[in-house]
Write a protein that holds these residues in place. Structure first.
Motif, PDB file in Angstrom:
ATOM      1  N   VAL A   4       0.863  -1.172   0.000  1.00 24.09           N
ATOM      2  CA  VAL A   4       0.000   0.000   0.000  1.00 24.09           C
ATOM      3  C   VAL A   4       0.903   1.227   0.000  1.00 24.09           C
ATOM      4  CG1 VAL A   4      -1.742   1.296   1.283  1.00 24.09           C
ATOM      5  CG2 VAL A   4      -1.792  -1.193   1.292  1.00 24.09           C
ATOM      6  N   GLU A   5       0.747   2.095  -0.982  1.00 25.69           N
ATOM      7  CA  GLU A   5       1.544   3.319  -1.027  1.00 25.69           C
ATOM      8  C   GLU A   5       0.861   4.398  -0.208  1.00 25.69           C
ATOM      9  OE1 GLU A   5       2.469   4.450  -5.013  1.00 25.69           O
ATOM     10  OE2 GLU A   5       3.611   2.628  -5.379  1.00 25.69           O
ATOM     11  N   ILE A   6       1.635   5.086   0.628  1.00 23.94           N
ATOM     12  CA  ILE A   6       1.118   6.130   1.500  1.00 23.94           C
ATOM     13  C   ILE A   6       1.763   7.449   1.074  1.00 23.94           C
ATOM     14  CG2 ILE A   6       0.961   6.955   3.877  1.00 23.94           C
ATOM     15  CD1 ILE A   6       1.306   3.985   4.718  1.00 23.94           C
ATOM     16  N   TYR A   7       0.952   8.435   0.804  1.00 21.45           N
ATOM     17  CA  TYR A   7       1.450   9.735   0.353  1.00 21.45           C
ATOM     18  C   TYR A   7       1.299  10.832   1.408  1.00 21.45           C
ATOM     19  CZ  TYR A   7       1.478   7.452  -4.156  1.00 21.45           C
ATOM     20  OH  TYR A   7       1.725   6.576  -5.178  1.00 21.45           O
ATOM     21  N   ASP A   8       0.773  10.508   2.567  1.00 25.22           N
ATOM     22  CA  ASP A   8       0.544  11.493   3.620  1.00 25.22           C
ATOM     23  C   ASP A   8       1.782  11.606   4.507  1.00 25.22           C
ATOM     24  OD1 ASP A   8      -0.479  13.153   5.548  1.00 25.22           O
ATOM     25  OD2 ASP A   8      -2.334  12.035   5.809  1.00 25.22           O
ATOM     26  N   PRO A   9       2.377  12.798   4.659  1.00 21.72           N
ATOM     27  CA  PRO A   9       3.611  12.947   5.432  1.00 21.72           C
ATOM     28  C   PRO A   9       3.451  12.758   6.938  1.00 21.72           C
ATOM     29  CG  PRO A   9       2.854  15.091   4.679  1.00 21.72           C
ATOM     30  CD  PRO A   9       1.956  14.062   4.044  1.00 21.72           C
ATOM     31  N   LYS A  10       2.228  12.613   7.448  1.00 19.33           N
ATOM     32  CA  LYS A  10       2.065  12.437   8.890  1.00 19.33           C
ATOM     33  C   LYS A  10       2.397  11.012   9.343  1.00 19.33           C
ATOM     34  CE  LYS A  10      -2.868  11.412   8.864  1.00 19.33           C
ATOM     35  NZ  LYS A  10      -4.201  11.836   9.242  1.00 19.33           N
ATOM     36  N   TYR A  11       2.543  10.059   8.414  1.00 25.81           N
ATOM     37  CA  TYR A  11       2.861   8.680   8.765  1.00 25.81           C
ATOM     38  C   TYR A  11       4.372   8.466   8.831  1.00 25.81           C
ATOM     39  CZ  TYR A  11      -2.012   7.591   7.914  1.00 25.81           C
ATOM     40  OH  TYR A  11      -3.375   7.551   7.970  1.00 25.81           O
ATOM     41  N   VAL A  12       4.806   7.556   9.704  1.00 21.72           N
ATOM     42  CA  VAL A  12       6.222   7.245   9.893  1.00 21.72           C
ATOM     43  C   VAL A  12       6.411   5.735   9.804  1.00 21.72           C
ATOM     44  CG1 VAL A  12       8.136   7.364  11.531  1.00 21.72           C
ATOM     45  CG2 VAL A  12       6.506   9.226  11.431  1.00 21.72           C
ATOM     46  N   LEU A  13       7.425   5.288   9.063  1.00 17.69           N
ATOM     47  CA  LEU A  13       7.756   3.861   9.002  1.00 17.69           C
ATOM     48  C   LEU A  13       8.636   3.519  10.199  1.00 17.69           C
ATOM     49  CD1 LEU A  13       8.682   3.333   5.256  1.00 17.69           C
ATOM     50  CD2 LEU A  13       6.612   2.616   6.420  1.00 17.69           C
ATOM     51  N   VAL A  14       8.311   2.422  10.894  1.00 12.59           N
ATOM     52  CA  VAL A  14       9.089   1.991  12.052  1.00 12.59           C
ATOM     53  C   VAL A  14       9.463   0.538  11.846  1.00 12.59           C
ATOM     54  CG1 VAL A  14       9.054   1.635  14.546  1.00 12.59           C
ATOM     55  CG2 VAL A  14       7.852   3.586  13.561  1.00 12.59           C
ATOM     56  N   LEU A  18      15.032  -0.568   7.428  1.00  9.56           N
ATOM     57  CA  LEU A  18      14.255   0.097   6.387  1.00  9.56           C
ATOM     58  C   LEU A  18      15.102   0.164   5.130  1.00  9.56           C
ATOM     59  CD1 LEU A  18      12.841   3.139   8.376  1.00  9.56           C
ATOM     60  CD2 LEU A  18      11.751   0.945   8.000  1.00  9.56           C
ATOM     61  N   VAL A  19      14.471   0.026   3.982  1.00  9.45           N
ATOM     62  CA  VAL A  19      15.147   0.117   2.692  1.00  9.45           C
ATOM     63  C   VAL A  19      14.581   1.322   1.956  1.00  9.45           C
ATOM     64  CG1 VAL A  19      15.572  -1.032   0.498  1.00  9.45           C
ATOM     65  CG2 VAL A  19      15.466  -2.369   2.595  1.00  9.45           C
ATOM     66  N   CYS A  20      15.464   2.179   1.462  1.00 13.28           N
ATOM     67  CA  CYS A  20      15.044   3.361   0.708  1.00 13.28           C
ATOM     68  C   CYS A  20      15.596   3.276  -0.708  1.00 13.28           C
ATOM     69  CB  CYS A  20      15.552   4.636   1.361  1.00 13.28           C
ATOM     70  SG  CYS A  20      14.770   4.973   2.930  1.00 13.28           S
ATOM     71  N   ILE A  21      14.752   3.629  -1.663  1.00 13.93           N
ATOM     72  CA  ILE A  21      15.140   3.654  -3.068  1.00 13.93           C
ATOM     73  C   ILE A  21      14.947   5.095  -3.531  1.00 13.93           C
ATOM     74  CG2 ILE A  21      14.631   2.762  -5.364  1.00 13.93           C
ATOM     75  CD1 ILE A  21      13.360   0.329  -3.822  1.00 13.93           C
ATOM     76  N   LYS A  58      12.758  -5.448   7.814  1.00 15.04           N
ATOM     77  CA  LYS A  58      12.711  -6.259   9.030  1.00 15.04           C
ATOM     78  C   LYS A  58      11.835  -5.536  10.047  1.00 15.04           C
ATOM     79  CE  LYS A  58      15.674  -8.618  12.351  1.00 15.04           C
ATOM     80  NZ  LYS A  58      17.043  -8.774  12.848  1.00 15.04           N
ATOM     81  N   VAL A  59      10.756  -6.174  10.454  1.00 19.03           N
ATOM     82  CA  VAL A  59       9.786  -5.581  11.374  1.00 19.03           C
ATOM     83  C   VAL A  59      10.417  -5.445  12.761  1.00 19.03           C
ATOM     84  CG1 VAL A  59       7.520  -5.895  12.434  1.00 19.03           C
ATOM     85  CG2 VAL A  59       7.895  -6.595  10.078  1.00 19.03           C
ATOM     86  N   ALA A  60      10.097  -4.370  13.463  1.00 18.62           N
ATOM     87  CA  ALA A  60      10.593  -4.153  14.823  1.00 18.62           C
ATOM     88  C   ALA A  60      10.090  -5.261  15.742  1.00 18.62           C
ATOM     89  CB  ALA A  60      10.142  -2.791  15.336  1.00 18.62           C
ATOM     90  N   ARG A  64       6.404  -7.058  16.041  1.00 15.49           N
ATOM     91  CA  ARG A  64       6.345  -8.459  15.644  1.00 15.49           C
ATOM     92  C   ARG A  64       5.720  -9.310  16.747  1.00 15.49           C
ATOM     93  NH1 ARG A  64      11.673  -9.617  13.685  1.00 15.49           N
ATOM     94  NH2 ARG A  64      12.276  -9.656  15.853  1.00 15.49           N
ATOM     95  N   ASP A  65       6.061  -9.024  18.006  1.00 16.94           N
ATOM     96  CA  ASP A  65       5.512  -9.786  19.134  1.00 16.94           C
ATOM     97  C   ASP A  65       4.004  -9.596  19.271  1.00 16.94           C
ATOM     98  OD1 ASP A  65       8.065 -10.626  19.630  1.00 16.94           O
ATOM     99  OD2 ASP A  65       8.428  -9.215  21.267  1.00 16.94           O
ATOM    100  N   LYS A  66       3.480  -8.442  18.919  1.00 12.99           N
ATOM    101  CA  LYS A  66       2.029  -8.200  19.004  1.00 12.99           C
ATOM    102  C   LYS A  66       1.258  -9.072  18.020  1.00 12.99           C
ATOM    103  CE  LYS A  66       2.144  -3.413  20.546  1.00 12.99           C
ATOM    104  NZ  LYS A  66       1.794  -2.022  20.187  1.00 12.99           N
TER     105      LYS A  66
END
Length: 69
Positions: A4-14, A18-21, A58-60, A64-66
């Motif tokens: 799912v692509e997210i274009y809203d800047p209020k979201y943060v990947l945790v 993380l891989v950036c292209i 790689k999920v935090a 992952r435990d949740k």
């Protein structure tokens, strides 16, 4: 589940990894963090036709435990 692509800047990947292209990356800059570990910040820039993208490789462990219950 698909991507799912997210274009809203209020979201943060945790995640643990993380891989950036992107077309261009800034130099790593040391920012405020704990004294034992150097926290770094890098800015990834894209273009109008090829925007920068990031995804979680790689999920935090906390998250992952949740989901394993």
């Amino acid at each position: 589940m698909g991507q799912v692509e997210i274009y809203d800047p209020k979201y943060v990947l945790v995640g643990e990894k993380l891989v950036c292209i992107a077309r261009k990356f800034s130099r790593p800059k040391v920012i405020r963090g704990s004294s034992a570990h150097r926290t770094q910040r890098v800015i990834a820039e894209g273009t109008l036709t090829s925007p920068a993208k990031c995804y979680i490789e790689k999920v935090a462990r906390i998250v992952r435990d949740k989901f394993q219950k």
